[in-house]
Design an enzyme around this catalytic site. Structure first.
Site, mmCIF file in Angstrom:
data_model
loop_
_atom_site.group_PDB
_atom_site.id
_atom_site.type_symbol
_atom_site.label_atom_id
_atom_site.label_comp_id
_atom_site.label_asym_id
_atom_site.label_seq_id
_atom_site.Cartn_x
_atom_site.Cartn_y
_atom_site.Cartn_z
ATOM 1 N N SER A 1 0.833 -1.194 0.000
ATOM 2 C CA SER A 1 0.000 0.000 0.000
ATOM 3 C C SER A 1 0.877 1.257 0.000
ATOM 4 O O SER A 1 1.673 1.453 -0.912
ATOM 5 C CB SER A 1 -0.946 -0.049 1.202
ATOM 6 O OG SER A 1 -1.911 0.957 1.146
ATOM 7 N N HIS B 1 -2.453 -1.311 -4.324
ATOM 8 C CA HIS B 1 -3.913 -1.388 -4.460
ATOM 9 C C HIS B 1 -4.491 0.025 -4.406
ATOM 10 O O HIS B 1 -3.792 0.980 -4.088
ATOM 11 C CB HIS B 1 -4.537 -2.296 -3.388
ATOM 12 C CG HIS B 1 -4.364 -1.810 -1.981
ATOM 13 N ND1 HIS B 1 -4.804 -2.521 -0.889
ATOM 14 C CD2 HIS B 1 -3.805 -0.679 -1.465
ATOM 15 C CE1 HIS B 1 -4.524 -1.860 0.224
ATOM 16 N NE2 HIS B 1 -3.926 -0.743 -0.097
#
Length: 201
Positions: free
Chosen positions: A98, A123
């Site tokens: 992330s 993501h």
């Protein structure tokens, strides 16, 4: 309660004790090794600014082992990395997921590394706001703006097309170091310090 090792150094004035992270900071090494949140981000920003003040021409080495965290906290670190004069080399140890992968990607081009068994994950941002319907809609629009911003920045640092970035980040996308290199998140995979002169004093 986590234990932080103390190291003792002999100086001309006697012994001096440092916690391990402060000692490594003397070598211009910064650790991003926890969840990215506001307090942690403020500490990282302060270290970056301190090292710039110490020597604006000398490289900084950022070691990343992070599951990710708050987007705005990550952007504070990222913007400071771009703002300061020293080049910031990034190195993934363990995981960069992330916002961790975003910071890894945001290092100086040619100076972004991964150890051979690390994992990298990208993501799209997520939100979890509760409240009145209008406020939920406002926060949803903000999340979409952040999504577009991150897509553009990943595109800038990887060389990938924005549409390809958006498709790749639609769900949790885990990568090996080899896959992350092909994607453009890292430049080199290293297994020993001798593999690159940049990480050798």
């Amino acid at each position: 309660m986590s234990y932080v090792p103390i190291v003792i150094e002999q100086t001309s004035r006697g012994e001096r004790a440092y916690d391990i992270y402060s000692r490594l900071l003397k070598e211009r090494i910064i650790f991003v090794c926890s969840t990215v949140e506001d307090h942690m981000a403020n500490l990282i920003v302060a270290q970056l600014l301190f090292l710039e003040a110490e020597n604006p021409k000398k490289d900084i080495y950022m070691y990343i082992n992070s599951p990710g965290g708050v987007v705005t906290a990550g952007l504070a670190i990222y913007d400071t990395m771009q703002y300061i004069k020293p080049k910031v080399a990034t190195l993934c140890i363990g995981q960069a997921c992330s916002m961790g992968s975003f910071l890894l990607c945001g290092g100086e081009k040619g100076m972004r590394y991964s150890l051979p068994h690390s994992r990298i994950m990208i993501h799209q941002p997520s939100g979890g706001y509760q409240g009145q319907a209008t406020d939920i809609e406002i926060h949803a629009q903000e999340t979409l703006k952040i999504k577009r911003l991150l897509n553009e920045l990943y595109s800038k640092h990887t060389g990938q097309d924005v549409k390809h970035i958006e498709k790749s980040m639609e769900r949790d996308n885990f990568m090996s170091p080899e896959e992350a290199k092909k994607f453009g998140i890292v430049d080199n995979i290293i297994s020993s310090r001798n593999a690159t002169g940049l990480l050798t004093k």
